[in-house]
Design a protein around this motif. Structure first.
Motif, PDB file in Angstrom:
ATOM      1  N   THR A 338      -3.944 -42.232   0.116  1.00  0.00           N
ATOM      2  CA  THR A 338      -2.744 -41.881   0.874  1.00  0.00           C
ATOM      3  C   THR A 338      -2.815 -40.414   1.266  1.00  0.00           C
ATOM      4  O   THR A 338      -3.386 -39.592   0.540  1.00  0.00           O
ATOM      5  CB  THR A 338      -1.483 -42.134   0.038  1.00  0.00           C
ATOM      6  N   LEU A 373       4.934 -47.089  -0.997  1.00  0.00           N
ATOM      7  CA  LEU A 373       4.414 -47.129   0.371  1.00  0.00           C
ATOM      8  C   LEU A 373       5.440 -47.697   1.333  1.00  0.00           C
ATOM      9  O   LEU A 373       6.130 -48.677   1.034  1.00  0.00           O
ATOM     10  CB  LEU A 373       3.142 -47.974   0.429  1.00  0.00           C
ATOM     11  N   ASP A 377       3.843 -44.269   6.738  1.00  0.00           N
ATOM     12  CA  ASP A 377       2.985 -43.470   5.866  1.00  0.00           C
ATOM     13  C   ASP A 377       1.555 -43.469   6.406  1.00  0.00           C
ATOM     14  O   ASP A 377       1.113 -44.416   7.073  1.00  0.00           O
ATOM     15  CB  ASP A 377       2.981 -44.018   4.440  1.00  0.00           C
TER      16      ASP A 377
END
Length: 433
Positions: A338, A373, A377
């Protein structure tokens, strides 16, 4: 969790490449896009040169791994040669500054037009100031006959290396083995002597070398030892028959880590090659591709949806298999992170997929990602510098995505997106045949 190292790392909770923040870049351009580190690329080239050139081994970059012009220019500026597998790659290499005298033309299916263009450009030419690091790697008796015909038509004399199929087994994906019987590549060792004798006095061909390439993403030195041993035995056999081999092209395929830890570093394989060819008094060549560029690049993508499902939720990205083909083609899994650093906590497993209308548009199954999440994102696929952007397609009428090069805190677009408006222009007002 994926362990990050330079040039990609977290700084104050945000993913960076060198000194550039990925979120900031994604705010300036549409996702998905490829992003490369100039420092890592130049560092990889330097380490490669230190390992091989210090042992007298020549390096030709296998540009099928990544043929973006800006990347090619950076590599050409470092003095490396280049390995080509198509006429289009030759055009790119010339445009990037590689001279024909540093080009090796490989490939199992070179067309008449490609061979003619390469001879005309000076690839493998033995006249003038041509160096011994340019050649045609010929893969069949039929190709050799055609090359002889075309060289005679152009009144040129060209250097040839016969690509040998050494029939060596390697521990890699079945789709990227190239040196075993049944593969389409190379000439059976039993035929090499016959071809060398047949063309021994040819006025337009000089068979000076032997070449091999046993596969890709190889992390063990033993297949190289076995294959080089067979090549050296063939050199000896040819010498007994009066044929002198002055060049050995040993290919590439040096494996890198995609998060699993296994890799074949330059110093290790260079030491093995030097030892196995110690009694060979000619030129030794290697053709690294993936190992120079893979860890220089990432693919940045945005989450379109987090879709609740059983047995796992889907993370549906805006990047698809047309942007990153390796998982569908080779069942490869790239490390995924991420862009915002998740706080320590329990990771949840997801199936990571794209928007393409194919079940094979799946990047990973049961992949652990931390954090809550949400749509919007950003995520990044690591080690995406090799065999990724070059496999871009427009399947589902999607855009060919842009590429960005980072140098410290500066970033620039090195390939513009190619959208449908641009592509449809090629379908307007078509001339009659």
């Amino acid at each position: 969790m994926t362990q990050l190292t330079e040039p990609v790392y977290y700084h104050q909770g945000e993913l960076q490449m060198e000194s550039s923040q990925i979120r900031t870049l994604a705010g300036k351009m549409a996702t998905p896009f490829y992003c490369y580190s100039e420092a890592r690329l130049l560092g990889n080239v330097r380490r490669c040169k230190d390992a091989f050139e210090s042992r007298g081994i020549q390096i030709h970059y296998a540009m099928k791994a990544n043929s973006t012009l800006h990347i090619l220019r950076l590599i050409a500026e470092q003095g490396l040669g280049v390995d080509l597998v198509s006429g289009g790659e030759m055009q790119r290499a010339l445009a990037a500054g590689f001279p024909a005298s540093r080009m090796i033309f490989s490939g199992v299916g070179k067309s008449r037009a490609e061979l003619n263009a390469a001879i005309e450009a000076g690839v493998g030419r033995l006249e003038g100031n041509q160096t011994e690091s340019s050649q045609f790697n010929v893969e069949s008796a039929e190709e050799l006959a055609l090359l002889a015909e075309l060289a005679e038509q152009q009144n040129a004399r060209v250097s040839v290396a016969l690509r040998v199929n050494p029939d060596v087994s390697v521990n890699t994906h079945k789709n990227i083995t190239t040196g075993q019987k049944g593969n389409k590549f190379g000439i059976d060792m039993e035929r090499v002597c016959e071809l060398c004798q047949h063309y021994a006095d040819h006025s337009h061909l000089a068979i000076e070398g032997l070449a091999m390439h046993i596969g890709s993403q190889i992390c063990d030195t033993e297949p190289y030892r076995a294959a080089i041993g067979k090549m050296m035995a063939l050199v000896d056999q040819l010498a007994q028959e009066g044929v002198e081999i002055t060049r050995l092209d040993l290919g590439g395929g040096f494996g890198i880590s995609y998060g699993q830890g296994d890799a074949l570093d330059f110093e290790t394989i260079a030491e093995v090659i030097a030892a196995e060819t110690e009694r060979f008094h000619g030129t030794v060549i290697v053709e690294p591709g993936r190992s120079l560029v893979a860890d220089t690049g990432i693919l940045v993508s945005r989450i379109n949806y987090v879709k609740a499902a059983e047995p796992r939720s889907f993370v549906i990205l805006d990047a698809g298999m047309n942007d990153l083909m390796r998982p569908a083609l080779y069942q490869a899994v790239h490390p995924i992170v991420t862009v915002n650093e998740a706080a320590n906590g329990t990771a949840q497993e997801y199936d990571i997929v794209g928007p393409i209308c194919e079940s094979t548009d799946t990047f990973a199954r049961s992949y652990p990602l931390s954090g809550d999440l949400q749509a919007g994102d950003l995520v990044a696929f690591l080690c995406a510098g090799a065999y990724c952007s070059v496999m871009n397609s427009t399947y589902n009428s999607r855009t060919i995505i842009p590429e960005v090069m980072v140098s410290g805190s500066e970033a620039k677009v090195i390939r513009q997106p190619v959208n449908q408006q641009t592509l449809m222009a090629f379908e307007q007002d078509m001339p009659a045949l």
